[in-house]
Design an enzyme around this catalytic site. Structure first.
Site, PDB file in Angstrom:
ATOM      1  N   HIS A   8       0.825  -1.211   0.000  1.00 19.67           N
ATOM      2  CA  HIS A   8       0.000   0.000   0.000  1.00 19.67           C
ATOM      3  C   HIS A   8       0.863   1.266   0.000  1.00 19.67           C
ATOM      4  CE1 HIS A   8       1.029   0.696   4.222  1.00 19.67           C
ATOM      5  NE2 HIS A   8       0.858  -0.600   4.394  1.00 19.67           N
ATOM      6  N   GLU A  82      -2.379  -7.421   7.532  1.00 16.69           N
ATOM      7  CA  GLU A  82      -1.039  -7.426   8.125  1.00 16.69           C
ATOM      8  C   GLU A  82      -1.016  -8.300   9.376  1.00 16.69           C
ATOM      9  OE1 GLU A  82       1.998  -7.532   8.033  1.00 16.69           O
ATOM     10  OE2 GLU A  82       2.673  -5.468   7.658  1.00 16.69           O
TER      11      GLU A  82
END
Length: 201
Positions: A8, A82
């Site tokens: 990202h 994550e």
């Protein structure tokens, strides 16, 4: 099949200097610009047929920008989130270092962080997600997986059949991209942490 592993863009947590992990911060305006630059590069050189993304804001927002530019399908996959860093999520780094210091020699692969997951559990989750993605994308030429630094490291270790506990790291910068080719003969690493789209920003 070509597999693009993409991190990202810059998130608000990067500016605030806090542990991110499962803390769900959005992109900064700079992060959105980074994603738009990567989108242009993908559209020009390697447009994916499908983009799979983590459901956390910083990744899903990056993936949405890419999918809109390329004009491809976007699929959200929670298992691409994550590392579950439990009590550290959203905590300022200085506070965390004092309140939850790492044990001498670091945490063992089977040891969970408080309210989080172990490295072994993290790897198992990522491998399960990867198996699902590859099975459901087998008919297409190119896929992109938009996720996070730790998740991408584990995806690469899984693809390259590296053990859970290894000193080999795969750093990924904001909107950095790794390219892997997979065919009947095996895997080829085309490039690691490509960030040419960010030059002259």
């Amino acid at each position: 099949m070509e597999i693009l592993l993409i991190r990202h863009g810059q998130s608000e947590a990067d500016i605030l200097q806090v542990h991110e992990g499962r803390a769900d911060y959005p992109l900064t305006e700079h992060g959105r610009i980074q994603a738009k630059r990567l989108a242009c590069r993908l559209n020009e050189h390697c447009p994916p047929d499908i983009i799979w993304t983590s459901t956390l804001k910083r990744a899903s927002e990056t993936a949405s920008i890419l999918a809109e530019e390329v004009g491809c399908m976007l699929i959200k996959e929670p298992s691409l989130m994550e590392y579950n860093n439990g009590v550290l999520a959203g905590l300022p780094r200085e506070v965390a270092a004092t309140k939850y210091p790492l044990p001498p020699g670091g945490r063992k692969p089977h040891e969970r962080i408080q309210n989080g997951e172990s490295e072994i559990e993290f790897r198992m989750r990522v491998e399960t997600a990867l198996s699902k993605i590859l099975a459901e994308s087998s008919a297409v030429v190119r896929i992109a997986i938009v996720s996070h630094g730790g998740t991408i490291s584990n995806l690469l270790r899984a693809l390259l059949q590296l053990p859970v506990h290894t000193n080999i790291r795969f750093p990924t910068g904001d909107t950095g991209m790794h390219i892997i080719r997979k065919n009947d003969e095996g895997l080829s690493v085309v490039s690691l942490n490509c960030s040419e789209h960010l030059y002259n920003m």
